[in-house]
Design a protein around this motif. Structure first.
Motif, PDB file in Angstrom:
ATOM      1  N   UNK A  20     -15.641   9.926  -1.246  1.00 17.38           N
ATOM      2  CA  UNK A  20     -14.825   8.905  -1.899  1.00 17.38           C
ATOM      3  C   UNK A  20     -14.698   7.662  -1.026  1.00 17.38           C
ATOM      4  N   UNK A  21     -14.456   6.539  -1.659  1.00 16.52           N
ATOM      5  CA  UNK A  21     -14.248   5.303  -0.922  1.00 16.52           C
ATOM      6  C   UNK A  21     -12.861   5.312  -0.305  1.00 16.52           C
ATOM      7  N   UNK A  22     -12.753   4.776   0.887  1.00 16.94           N
ATOM      8  CA  UNK A  22     -11.448   4.685   1.530  1.00 16.94           C
ATOM      9  C   UNK A  22     -11.039   3.237   1.605  1.00 16.94           C
TER      10      UNK A  22
ATOM     11  N   UNK B 263      -6.767   9.623   6.308  1.00 17.22           N
ATOM     12  CA  UNK B 263      -8.122  10.104   6.040  1.00 17.22           C
ATOM     13  C   UNK B 263      -9.025   8.913   5.800  1.00 17.22           C
ATOM     14  N   UNK B 264      -9.656   8.489   6.836  1.00 18.60           N
ATOM     15  CA  UNK B 264     -10.618   7.404   6.728  1.00 18.60           C
ATOM     16  C   UNK B 264     -11.628   7.581   7.850  1.00 18.60           C
ATOM     17  N   UNK B 265     -12.723   6.882   7.734  1.00 16.79           N
ATOM     18  CA  UNK B 265     -13.733   6.966   8.777  1.00 16.79           C
ATOM     19  C   UNK B 265     -13.255   6.159   9.974  1.00 16.79           C
ATOM     20  N   UNK B 266     -13.268   6.785  11.137  1.00 20.84           N
ATOM     21  CA  UNK B 266     -12.842   6.114  12.352  1.00 20.84           C
ATOM     22  C   UNK B 266     -14.067   5.736  13.164  1.00 20.84           C
ATOM     23  N   UNK B 267     -14.072   4.536  13.700  1.00 18.95           N
ATOM     24  CA  UNK B 267     -15.252   4.031  14.399  1.00 18.95           C
ATOM     25  C   UNK B 267     -15.218   4.305  15.898  1.00 18.95           C
TER      26      UNK B 267
END
Length: 105
Positions: free
Chosen positions: A15-17, A38-42
């Motif tokens: 899913x898009x965050x 809940x998101x992509x962490x860089x």
């Protein structure tokens, strides 16, 4: 009846965050930092903990789930804890819990 756990589907995994528009976390939360969800962490860091600290963290995660209905992972708990400690340091400086505890050692 099988005892297999239910797994998330593709729509949940991919899913898009959303993200907040270029606002520091403390401004976005009305003056308080918030740990990211809940998101992509860089960025990644490695933190070594004792067996007791890891057990306590896992116990807290299970308590949040069992007693408060919050299904979060250990990373989310740690990010929230960091946000709380940084807010306290910013707001209380010398009297912050972090400064006092670090001076004890």
């Amino acid at each position: 009846m099988t005892r297999r756990p239910s797994l998330p589907g593709a729509s949940e995994l991919f899913r898009l965050t959303g993200s907040t528009p270029d606002l520091p976390s403390e401004e976005a939360a009305g003056g308080r930092r918030r740990g990211t969800g809940r998101e992509k962490h860089s960025t990644k860091i490695t933190v070594y903990v004792s067996d007791e600290e890891l057990l306590a963290l896992e116990h807290a995660r299970l308590e949040l789930r069992g007693e408060h209905g919050l299904a979060v992972d250990r990373g989310r708990v740690v990010r929230e804890a960091i946000a709380i400690v940084l807010d306290d340091l910013e707001g209380h400086g010398e009297d912050s819990l972090l400064v006092r505890r670090l001076r004890e050692r």
